[in-house]
Design a protein around this motif. Sequence first.
Motif, PDB file in Angstrom:
ATOM      1  N   GLU A   1       0.838  -1.207   0.000  1.00 55.60           N
ATOM      2  CA  GLU A   1       0.000   0.000   0.000  1.00 55.60           C
ATOM      3  C   GLU A   1       0.870   1.252   0.000  1.00 55.60           C
ATOM      4  O   GLU A   1       1.645   1.479   0.913  1.00 55.60           O
ATOM      5  N   LEU A   2       0.710   2.067  -1.036  1.00 52.65           N
ATOM      6  CA  LEU A   2       1.454   3.326  -1.120  1.00 52.65           C
ATOM      7  C   LEU A   2       0.820   4.349  -0.197  1.00 52.65           C
ATOM      8  O   LEU A   2      -0.402   4.434  -0.089  1.00 52.65           O
ATOM      9  N   ASN A   3       1.666   5.125   0.460  1.00 55.42           N
ATOM     10  CA  ASN A   3       1.175   6.125   1.404  1.00 55.42           C
ATOM     11  C   ASN A   3       1.873   7.459   1.189  1.00 55.42           C
ATOM     12  O   ASN A   3       2.840   7.551   0.423  1.00 55.42           O
ATOM     13  N   VAL A   4       1.370   8.481   1.853  1.00 54.89           N
ATOM     14  CA  VAL A   4       1.962   9.807   1.768  1.00 54.89           C
ATOM     15  C   VAL A   4       2.573  10.149   3.119  1.00 54.89           C
ATOM     16  O   VAL A   4       1.904  10.092   4.144  1.00 54.89           O
ATOM     17  N   SER A   5       3.866  10.471   3.097  1.00 57.17           N
ATOM     18  CA  SER A   5       4.575  10.867   4.317  1.00 57.17           C
ATOM     19  C   SER A   5       4.903  12.354   4.236  1.00 57.17           C
ATOM     20  O   SER A   5       5.252  12.856   3.170  1.00 57.17           O
ATOM     21  N   THR A   6       4.764  13.067   5.345  1.00 61.06           N
ATOM     22  CA  THR A   6       5.093  14.485   5.369  1.00 61.06           C
ATOM     23  C   THR A   6       6.507  14.677   5.877  1.00 61.06           C
ATOM     24  O   THR A   6       6.820  14.325   7.012  1.00 61.06           O
ATOM     25  N   ASN A   7       7.363  15.199   5.018  1.00 58.14           N
ATOM     26  CA  ASN A   7       8.749  15.477   5.377  1.00 58.14           C
ATOM     27  C   ASN A   7       8.881  16.952   5.742  1.00 58.14           C
ATOM     28  O   ASN A   7       8.280  17.807   5.083  1.00 58.14           O
ATOM     29  N   ALA A   8       9.672  17.238   6.773  1.00 55.19           N
ATOM     30  CA  ALA A   8       9.775  18.604   7.281  1.00 55.19           C
ATOM     31  C   ALA A   8      10.240  19.597   6.228  1.00 55.19           C
ATOM     32  O   ALA A   8       9.903  20.772   6.285  1.00 55.19           O
ATOM     33  N   GLU A   9      11.034  19.148   5.257  1.00 52.56           N
ATOM     34  CA  GLU A   9      11.561  20.076   4.262  1.00 52.56           C
ATOM     35  C   GLU A   9      11.059  19.827   2.853  1.00 52.56           C
ATOM     36  O   GLU A   9      11.061  20.738   2.020  1.00 52.56           O
ATOM     37  N   LEU A  10      10.615  18.617   2.559  1.00 45.46           N
ATOM     38  CA  LEU A  10      10.163  18.298   1.209  1.00 45.46           C
ATOM     39  C   LEU A  10       8.647  18.294   1.063  1.00 45.46           C
ATOM     40  O   LEU A  10       8.144  18.191  -0.054  1.00 45.46           O
ATOM     41  N   GLY A  11       7.932  18.362   2.164  1.00 46.44           N
ATOM     42  CA  GLY A  11       6.481  18.318   2.072  1.00 46.44           C
ATOM     43  C   GLY A  11       5.988  16.892   1.922  1.00 46.44           C
ATOM     44  O   GLY A  11       6.520  15.964   2.524  1.00 46.44           O
ATOM     45  N   ASN A  12       4.969  16.685   1.082  1.00 52.66           N
ATOM     46  CA  ASN A  12       4.382  15.366   0.906  1.00 52.66           C
ATOM     47  C   ASN A  12       5.259  14.495   0.001  1.00 52.66           C
ATOM     48  O   ASN A  12       5.569  14.865  -1.132  1.00 52.66           O
ATOM     49  N   VAL A  13       5.639  13.339   0.519  1.00 56.98           N
ATOM     50  CA  VAL A  13       6.519  12.411  -0.185  1.00 56.98           C
ATOM     51  C   VAL A  13       5.834  11.048  -0.260  1.00 56.98           C
ATOM     52  O   VAL A  13       5.215  10.598   0.706  1.00 56.98           O
ATOM     53  N   LEU A  14       5.938  10.395  -1.410  1.00 59.60           N
ATOM     54  CA  LEU A  14       5.318   9.084  -1.605  1.00 59.60           C
ATOM     55  C   LEU A  14       6.208   7.992  -1.025  1.00 59.60           C
ATOM     56  O   LEU A  14       7.420   7.985  -1.225  1.00 59.60           O
ATOM     57  N   THR A  15       5.598   7.058  -0.282  1.00 60.01           N
ATOM     58  CA  THR A  15       6.346   5.951   0.311  1.00 60.01           C
ATOM     59  C   THR A  15       5.654   4.627   0.026  1.00 60.01           C
ATOM     60  O   THR A  15       4.467   4.584  -0.318  1.00 60.01           O
ATOM     61  N   ASP A  16       6.409   3.529   0.190  1.00 60.29           N
ATOM     62  CA  ASP A  16       5.810   2.207   0.061  1.00 60.29           C
ATOM     63  C   ASP A  16       5.225   1.794   1.405  1.00 60.29           C
ATOM     64  O   ASP A  16       5.210   2.581   2.365  1.00 60.29           O
ATOM     65  N   SER A  17       4.764   0.556   1.491  1.00 59.04           N
ATOM     66  CA  SER A  17       4.095   0.102   2.718  1.00 59.04           C
ATOM     67  C   SER A  17       5.047   0.027   3.909  1.00 59.04           C
ATOM     68  O   SER A  17       4.612   0.029   5.056  1.00 59.04           O
ATOM     69  N   ALA A  18       6.364  -0.026   3.633  1.00 61.34           N
ATOM     70  CA  ALA A  18       7.347  -0.069   4.708  1.00 61.34           C
ATOM     71  C   ALA A  18       7.816   1.320   5.110  1.00 61.34           C
ATOM     72  O   ALA A  18       8.659   1.466   5.993  1.00 61.34           O
ATOM     73  N   GLY A  19       7.259   2.356   4.456  1.00 61.15           N
ATOM     74  CA  GLY A  19       7.646   3.718   4.769  1.00 61.15           C
ATOM     75  C   GLY A  19       8.876   4.203   4.027  1.00 61.15           C
ATOM     76  O   GLY A  19       9.389   5.292   4.301  1.00 61.15           O
ATOM     77  N   LEU A  20       9.377   3.383   3.077  1.00 63.20           N
ATOM     78  CA  LEU A  20      10.555   3.787   2.311  1.00 63.20           C
ATOM     79  C   LEU A  20      10.172   4.779   1.223  1.00 63.20           C
ATOM     80  O   LEU A  20       9.174   4.608   0.521  1.00 63.20           O
ATOM     81  N   THR A  21      10.990   5.809   1.067  1.00 66.72           N
ATOM     82  CA  THR A  21      10.741   6.858   0.084  1.00 66.72           C
ATOM     83  C   THR A  21      10.872   6.319  -1.337  1.00 66.72           C
ATOM     84  O   THR A  21      11.776   5.528  -1.633  1.00 66.72           O
ATOM     85  N   LEU A  22       9.970   6.759  -2.217  1.00 72.79           N
ATOM     86  CA  LEU A  22      10.045   6.403  -3.634  1.00 72.79           C
ATOM     87  C   LEU A  22      10.602   7.588  -4.413  1.00 72.79           C
ATOM     88  O   LEU A  22      10.323   8.754  -4.094  1.00 72.79           O
ATOM     89  N   TYR A  23      11.404   7.288  -5.448  1.00 72.30           N
ATOM     90  CA  TYR A  23      12.107   8.314  -6.208  1.00 72.30           C
ATOM     91  C   TYR A  23      11.813   8.216  -7.707  1.00 72.30           C
ATOM     92  O   TYR A  23      11.337   7.193  -8.199  1.00 72.30           O
ATOM     93  N   ARG A  24      12.144   9.281  -8.425  1.00 68.08           N
ATOM     94  CA  ARG A  24      12.092   9.313  -9.881  1.00 68.08           C
ATOM     95  C   ARG A  24      13.438   9.795 -10.417  1.00 68.08           C
ATOM     96  O   ARG A  24      14.213  10.452  -9.718  1.00 68.08           O
ATOM     97  N   PHE A  25      13.693   9.472 -11.698  1.00 67.03           N
ATOM     98  CA  PHE A  25      14.981   9.723 -12.338  1.00 67.03           C
ATOM     99  C   PHE A  25      14.775  10.632 -13.540  1.00 67.03           C
ATOM    100  O   PHE A  25      13.956  10.345 -14.415  1.00 67.03           O
ATOM    101  N   ASP A  26      15.522  11.734 -13.589  1.00 72.38           N
ATOM    102  CA  ASP A  26      15.326  12.711 -14.663  1.00 72.38           C
ATOM    103  C   ASP A  26      15.603  12.159 -16.054  1.00 72.38           C
ATOM    104  O   ASP A  26      15.104  12.699 -17.047  1.00 72.38           O
ATOM    105  N   GLN A  27      16.410  11.089 -16.158  1.00 77.35           N
ATOM    106  CA  GLN A  27      16.709  10.540 -17.479  1.00 77.35           C
ATOM    107  C   GLN A  27      15.650   9.543 -17.961  1.00 77.35           C
ATOM    108  O   GLN A  27      15.737   9.042 -19.076  1.00 77.35           O
ATOM    109  N   ASP A  28      14.673   9.263 -17.116  1.00 79.15           N
ATOM    110  CA  ASP A  28      13.504   8.489 -17.546  1.00 79.15           C
ATOM    111  C   ASP A  28      12.527   9.419 -18.258  1.00 79.15           C
ATOM    112  O   ASP A  28      12.700  10.648 -18.250  1.00 79.15           O
ATOM    113  N   THR A  29      11.484   8.848 -18.839  1.00 77.06           N
ATOM    114  CA  THR A  29      10.406   9.656 -19.420  1.00 77.06           C
ATOM    115  C   THR A  29       9.074   9.154 -18.893  1.00 77.06           C
ATOM    116  O   THR A  29       8.935   7.992 -18.507  1.00 77.06           O
ATOM    117  N   ALA A  30       8.092  10.063 -18.875  1.00 79.11           N
ATOM    118  CA  ALA A  30       6.750   9.712 -18.386  1.00 79.11           C
ATOM    119  C   ALA A  30       5.754   9.571 -19.522  1.00 79.11           C
ATOM    120  O   ALA A  30       4.729   8.906 -19.366  1.00 79.11           O
TER     121      ALA A  30
END
Length: 319
Positions: A79-108
Amino acid sequence: MKTSWRSASLVASAAAVLALTTACGQEGGTPSTGSQNVGATAAAGDYGVGGTGIGTGTGAGAGAEASPSAAPQNGTAGELNVSTNAELGNVLTDSAGLTLYRFDQDTAEPPKTNCDGDCATAWPPVPADDAEAGAGVDEALLGEVTRADGSKQLTIGGWPAYRYAKDTKAGDVTGQGVGGKWYALAPSGKKAKLSDLPGLSTRKDPTLGEIVVDKNGMTVYRFMKDEAWPKPVSNCNGACLEKWPAVAPVATNDTKDVQKKGLMSFTRSDGVKQMTVNCSPIYTFAGDKEAGDTNGQGVGGTWYAVAPDGKPVGAPEQD
């Protein structure tokens, strides 16, 4: 993976209208809250470890020197969740609370991943299998992309999602800014950003006028079933708080253009401290995905954006 994820188009939230109350006008200050150090200085290459280039063999992307993680970096997202980081604001996490990232060299558009080999060791792709949208996550933004090895990788708003091997516990964001190309994912699929806004300030909304926003530019709301006099009382608990997260205390000197009278914090019945404007408890809305959204306005005839003086914007007058 749910078939509804095949589309990465954003589904807009609907809003309703009705209700009202008044605030108390007590005066009080609030203590400042601590902040977390965010971001990482990239080592050689773009991936936070050694090497150059993208995943084309040993030393080609990063990862050989990555610290082993105590968390299941290669596990399913759950289950993906939203975590509030003191400096980054709302950050997407996995069910274990690990932060999810994106890579600028990918495309959407279309989704395409360019992180393989050693790069994928340092930045393990998040499997699409069994991923689900939790509170604050729009299921319509979840999708998948087929990698070169045939595996399915989760996408958010079209962007392939990764974990970072050096994040070892829930809440870590050591991958933020690595190589100038890796960024924590916001729930919208966009980059989570450092905020230069005060803890509370105002903005001019084209429909609602001057309203209060938090440090991430997210609209702040009042619940008409709360109490402000003789002392603040929140009547939003349990499942309600999942949809309407309480705004944490903000120092009085960390506000701009918000009425100082009645600007205070109080202790909720669950022991958590919450901020008020003119003594009325304030919240954000999980249905707001980006700064400027006002999807919570009028919901259930009980939720309204907050004016700088603490009054509910657009609520009908009481008899």
